[in-house]
Scaffold this active site. Structure first.
Site, PDB file in Angstrom:
ATOM      1  CG  PHE A 124      36.336  45.763  43.091  1.00 37.25           C
ATOM      2  CD1 PHE A 124      34.827  45.571  43.432  1.00 37.25           C
ATOM      3  CD2 PHE A 124      37.171  44.682  42.706  1.00 37.25           C
ATOM      4  CE1 PHE A 124      34.307  44.238  43.261  1.00 37.25           C
ATOM      5  CE2 PHE A 124      36.545  43.477  42.576  1.00 37.25           C
ATOM      6  CZ  PHE A 124      34.971  43.215  42.806  1.00 37.25           C
ATOM      7  CD  GLN A 125      37.092  41.464  45.203  1.00 41.82           C
ATOM      8  OE1 GLN A 125      38.177  41.341  45.130  1.00 41.82           O
ATOM      9  NE2 GLN A 125      36.024  40.727  45.458  1.00 41.82           N
TER      10      GLN A 125
END
Ligand SMILES: Cc1ncc(C[n+]2csc(CCOP(=O)(O)OP(=O)(O)O)c2C)c(N)n1
Ligand SMILES: [Mg+2]
Length: 590
Positions: A124-125
């Site tokens: 994530f990210q």
């Protein structure tokens, strides 16, 4: 280079985040422009523990933070520091870093990264930001061991500030920020491939340049951003006082020589003055200091300065002979080379004819505009702002990119370096307001005015919130033509006026297809005054010429941030103009 304070290696285990922030303090950092997120929470928590040493400005977009760091760096000469979270935070920062690279602005950009155990898994990210930023930074690091942090930050400041300055990116995974170690802030740097060439001009070279000056009949100085970056303005002025040689500057060099001095030829290049371009064309000696022969300056390279000899002084060896072969090339910082030259230089025998010729060009082709125009021309607004502020010693001007930027470069006469901030190499719309934020943060007592375009302002308009919330009373003089004016100008000149998505109002307005009256609808869209007020700014529209001076005064005198929406026509072109790849003989005057 900022001096690292000598701090004894502490035996106490310290978190990576605290080591980062302590390192910043050691390097004299007093301000950071930082937008938080999941992977920088430890760093932001740490910053609260150092709040008496470092002010954290919260921009409203990471690109704004990067440009604010530039505003800080460009006005102080110190390193600008910005920070974002991983993924979208980091990618949002890229434009302002690429911008700093092209204009040689020293920045340290710190980003959070996903934990080392998940790097490469599309976590994530996660963005492999070091891969992405590789070619738009001077140097970059992914730190994978907490023991490296102090050394890496030290190296980052060293690389950013030595030789040709530039941005350095440091990417720090979250687990490394949380890991603990006993830091050694004096750890030796390990930069085997980076040699700061402390090269100075050889005495023989200085003597050769002095002899060329003495012999010259038509010399011109072409001074660029390197004169400002190298702190060489005083030496440049001294050289001119000793020799009487006229000076033209690049966009990034504006202010390195007083713009209202009789020997100033203003800017050269595509939208430079006719007299600067003629002088360079006819020069028998071009003294190029801290410049890179950008295509916006040279036009057709083969014919640029082709009638004389070229002396090129630059700190970066890769700039020498890159575009134009120099007769004498000196790899040195401009300041030390000019101070050596000033010790021996003698004036050319007789510049009377040359000065006369230049005076003739200045007279026949001044940087002018139609003073009789009924409404407010953008050039007029800039001239009036200059007139009202020229005797103050405390003015910093920023711009967006477009026609308003070129008119500011032409009509606001800068007397000092580091007072004109504009995106030169990358030409990034949206630069003006966040750069003003950074400048005002660094210089709370100075007047900071962003002369902006409506297209450019909208690109980072969110930074109005930063100004209000962080108590940064900057001013915006908006030259609102409801168009992407510079592109309109190219449409008019080279595409038969065919409007192709350059009108900033509703698509069913006649202007969208080029059917307007040149002035725009009375009801401007968007309503920038309403926008400004929503951000708690003071604001006012002005469209009557007779009200302009009063309105500018009100902007300057009203406490707090203030937007002056100056309604200007859109059918005004930046003149003179040398079309891309052409020469001064192809100059368009009207
Ligand atoms: C980020 C970015 N996108 C696009 C451009 C291309 N461009 C250069 S000038 C310009 C128009 C700028 O309009 P505005 O800010 O209103 O200034 P004006 O020319 O009207 O004074 C555009 C679109 C750019 N320089 N930067
Ligand atoms: Mg515009």
């Amino acid at each position: 280079m900022a001096k690292a304070a000598k701090i004894k290696a502490s035996a106490k285990p310290t978190s990576g985040a605290d080591i980062v922030v302590q390192s910043l303090v050691n390097h004299g950092v007093d301000t950071i422009f930082a937008y938080p997120g999941g992977t920088t929470i430890p760093l932001h928590q740490s910053l609260t523990r150092f709040k008496d040493k470092i002010r954290v400005i919260l921009p409203r977009h990471e690109q704004g933070g990067g440009f604010a760091a530039q505003g800080y760096a460009r006005t102080t000469g110190k390193v600008g520091v910005c920070m974002t979270t991983s993924g979208p935070g980091a990618t949002n920062l890229i434009t302002s870093i690429a911008d700093a690279k092209l204009d040689s602005i020293p920045l340290v950009a710190i980003t959070g990264q996903v934990g080392t155990s998940v790097i490469g898994t599309d976590a994530f990210q996660e963005t492999p930001i070091i891969e992405v930023c590789r070619s738009v930074t001077k140097h970059h690091y992914l730190v994978t061991d907490v023991n490296d942090i102090a050394r890496v930050i030290r190296e980052a400041f060293h690389v950013a500030t030595t030789g040709r300055k530039g941005p350095v990116w440091v990417d720090i995974p979250k687990d490394i920020q949380l890991a603990r170690t006993a830091p050694d802030y004096d750890a030796p740097m390990q930069l085997p491939g980076y040699h700061v060439e402390d090269r100075q001009a050889a005495p023989g070279q200085i003597a050769e340049v002095a002899a060329m000056i003495k012999k010259s009949r038509r010399p011109v100085i072409y001074a660029g951003g390197g004169v400002i970056a190298g702190g060489a303005s005083d030496e440049l002025v001294k050289l001119v006082r000793k020799t009487g040689i006229p000076v033209t500057t690049t966009l990034t060099g504006l202010g390195c020589f007083p713009g209202d001095d009789p020997l100033c030829l203003d800017m050269l290049g595509m939208h430079g003055s006719v007299y600067a371009n003629y002088a360079v064309d006819e020069a028998d000696l071009l003294l190029a200091f801290g410049v890179r022969f950008d295509d916006r300056v040279t036009g057709k390279v083969d014919e640029f300065a082709s009638h004389g000899k070229i002396v090129h002084i630059d700190i970066d060896p890769s700039e020498i002979n890159k575009i134009k072969t120099a007769d004498v090339a000196i790899i040195s910082d401009v300041k030390s080379a000019l101070s050596e030259l000033n010790k021996v230089v003698e004036p050319p025998e007789d510049l009377t004819d040359w000065h006369k010729k230049i005076a003739g060009w200045k007279k026949s082709d001044p940087l002018g505009y139609d003073h009789d125009f009924d409404g407010i021309l953008p050039q007029h607004a800039i001239r009036e702002l200059w007139r009202l502020t020229k005797d103050r010693d405390d003015v910093i001007i920023t711009t967006g990119v477009g026609q308003h930027q070129m008119w500011t470069a032409q009509h606001y006469k800068f007397r000092h370096p580091r007072r004109f901030l504009s995106s030169g190499g990358l030409g990034t719309m949206g630069f003006g307001l966040p750069a003003a934020v950074g400048a005002k943060t660094a210089h709370p007592d100075k007047l900071v005015v962003d002369i902006d375009g409506d297209g450019s302002l909208l690109m980072n308009v969110q930074e109005m919130a930063t100004c209000h919330c962080e108590k940064l009373p900057v001013k915006i003089m908006l030259l609102n033509n409801m168009h992407l004016g510079m592109v309109v100008q190219w449409e008019d000149r080279f595409n038969a006026g065919n409007r192709a998505h350059t009108y900033l109002g509703p698509i069913d307005d006649p202007e969208a297809t080029g059917q307007g009256d040149g002035l725009c609808p009375d009801d401007r869209y968007p309503d920038f005054v309403a926008i400004a007020r929503a951000f708690s700014w003071s604001a006012r529209h002005v469209w009557e010429k007779s009200e302009l001076i009063d309105a500018i005064r009100e902007m300057l005198e009203t406490p707090g941030p203030y937007l002056l929406d100056v309604q200007v026509p859109y059918q005004e072109h930046v003149m003179p103009m040398i079309p891309s790849g052409m020469t001064v003989r192809d100059v368009i005057r009207e």
